[in-house]
Write a protein that holds these residues in place. Structure first.
Motif, PDB file in Angstrom:
ATOM      1  N   VAL A 117       0.838  -1.206   0.000  1.00  0.00           N
ATOM      2  CA  VAL A 117       0.000   0.000   0.000  1.00  0.00           C
ATOM      3  C   VAL A 117       0.869   1.251   0.000  1.00  0.00           C
ATOM      4  N   TYR A 215      -7.534   8.699   3.321  1.00  0.00           N
ATOM      5  CA  TYR A 215      -7.427   7.376   3.940  1.00  0.00           C
ATOM      6  C   TYR A 215      -8.622   6.490   3.581  1.00  0.00           C
ATOM      7  N   TRP A 219      -8.015   2.926   1.733  1.00  0.00           N
ATOM      8  CA  TRP A 219      -8.297   1.682   2.434  1.00  0.00           C
ATOM      9  C   TRP A 219      -9.692   1.125   2.151  1.00  0.00           C
ATOM     10  N   LYS A 220     -10.677   2.000   1.949  1.00  0.00           N
ATOM     11  CA  LYS A 220     -12.036   1.504   1.760  1.00  0.00           C
ATOM     12  C   LYS A 220     -12.333   1.169   0.307  1.00  0.00           C
ATOM     13  N   PHE A 223      -7.972  -0.292  -1.748  1.00  0.00           N
ATOM     14  CA  PHE A 223      -7.408  -1.516  -1.179  1.00  0.00           C
ATOM     15  C   PHE A 223      -8.341  -2.708  -1.370  1.00  0.00           C
TER      16      PHE A 223
END
Length: 305
Positions: A117, A215, A219-220, A223
């Motif tokens: 990431v 973020y 991430w939501k 990712f």
């Protein structure tokens, strides 16, 4: 979703049955184990009696049916070589290999996912270059060499970690790192590539236009969509960690399945060999089934297709 799971579970059972037939036949093609057990001067009557004792005088279909019906009841017979119940031999080694495999996979995910990431989000920066260097080293250095160097430094020089055997937490650190680093490097590279593809998607651009925090975008949205190929890769190697870490188990004298598989092949110990390979196949099939189910939860289009 339930229909999808039932269908995949049925396919897995069929695959396991077919594998059991192949394993049974290939084991018999290696030769007669009784010849290895008896001295050359043994009489034919003695040889026939021992072969009958283990049921090896019966036709192959009869032997296979006895093997598969007993296996369905979790009865795996007695080792031809050691005269001990098969599960008495395999049980402790399975747990040792399972614990080491899970520890190695934990190292893989702890190293590989954050680095992947970070390398994607900080593309073409110092962080990206550092992650690439770790990946190159992880995939270039042989596992046995990494293990030996760890023993030399942390055991011989610093006297901090035990070099061999099982025991407490400290016994897992070096073999788990040796096992997990190579796959962590591959996971990092795969996740970085998937993340870069996802970050260039139109829905990510739209999310940024709407003002979503970075973020949440990473991430939501990004990712989650980049995780599917990583799941396939990690799931496959989890099965390999548990069932086939022969080099690492050898370097650290870890009492796992690798040596037992080798000995059972050399001695044509059919009950042990059949049980080991069936268990390995069951682990691989189960892990792949779990990965497929995880796919279906991550991407609903898969279960509908």
């Amino acid at each position: 979703m339930q229909r999808y799971i039932v269908m995949r579970a049925g396919q897995s059972i069929i695959a396991l049955i077919i594998l059991s037939m192949i394993i049974f036949a290939l084991g018999r093609f290696t030769g007669d184990p009784i010849i290895l057990l008896l001295p050359q001067e043994a009489s034919q009557e003695t040889e026939d009696a021992i072969r009958a004792h283990y049921g090896l005088d019966q036709p192959w279909p009869v032997q296979y049916w006895k093997f598969i019906s007993n296996a369905a009841r979790f009865e795996f017979g007695v080792s031809i070589k050691s005269k001990r119940p098969v599960m008495d031999l395999i049980g402790p080694k399975v747990m040792n290999s399972l614990r080491l495999g899970l520890a190695g996979m934990a190292i893989t995910l702890i190293i590989g996912i954050p680095l992947g990431v970070l390398a994607a989000v900080k593309r073409d920066t110092f962080f990206d270059g550092g992650a690439k260097l770790i990946a190159i080293l992880g995939q270039s250095l042989p596992q046995f060499w990494v293990g030996i160097m760890l023993i030399q430094f942390f055991t011989v020089q610093l006297d901090l970690l035990p070099a061999a055997g099982t025991g407490g937490f400290t016994h897992y650190i070096m073999p788990a790192f040796t096992l997990g680093w190579w796959v962590a490097a591959a996971v990092m590279r795969l996740l970085r590539s998937s993340m870069l593809d996802a970050l260039d998607g139109e829905y990510i651009k739209m999310a940024r236009i709407k003002g979503l925090p970075e973020y949440k975008i990473v991430w939501k949205h990004t990712f989650k969509n980049a995780l599917i190929p990583v799941l396939t890769f990690a799931g496959t190697y989890l099965a390999t960690f548990i069932t086939g870490a022969i080099l690492v188990e050898t370097v650290f004298a870890w009492p796992g399945l690798g040596r037992l598989v080798y000995d059972s092949i050399i001695w044509r110990d059919f009950p042990v060999l059949q049980t080991l390979v069936m268990m390995i196949a069951a682990v691989v099939i189960t892990v792949n089934l779990a990965v497929d189910i995880a796919y279906a939860y991550i991407d609903p289009r898969i279960r509908y297709n």
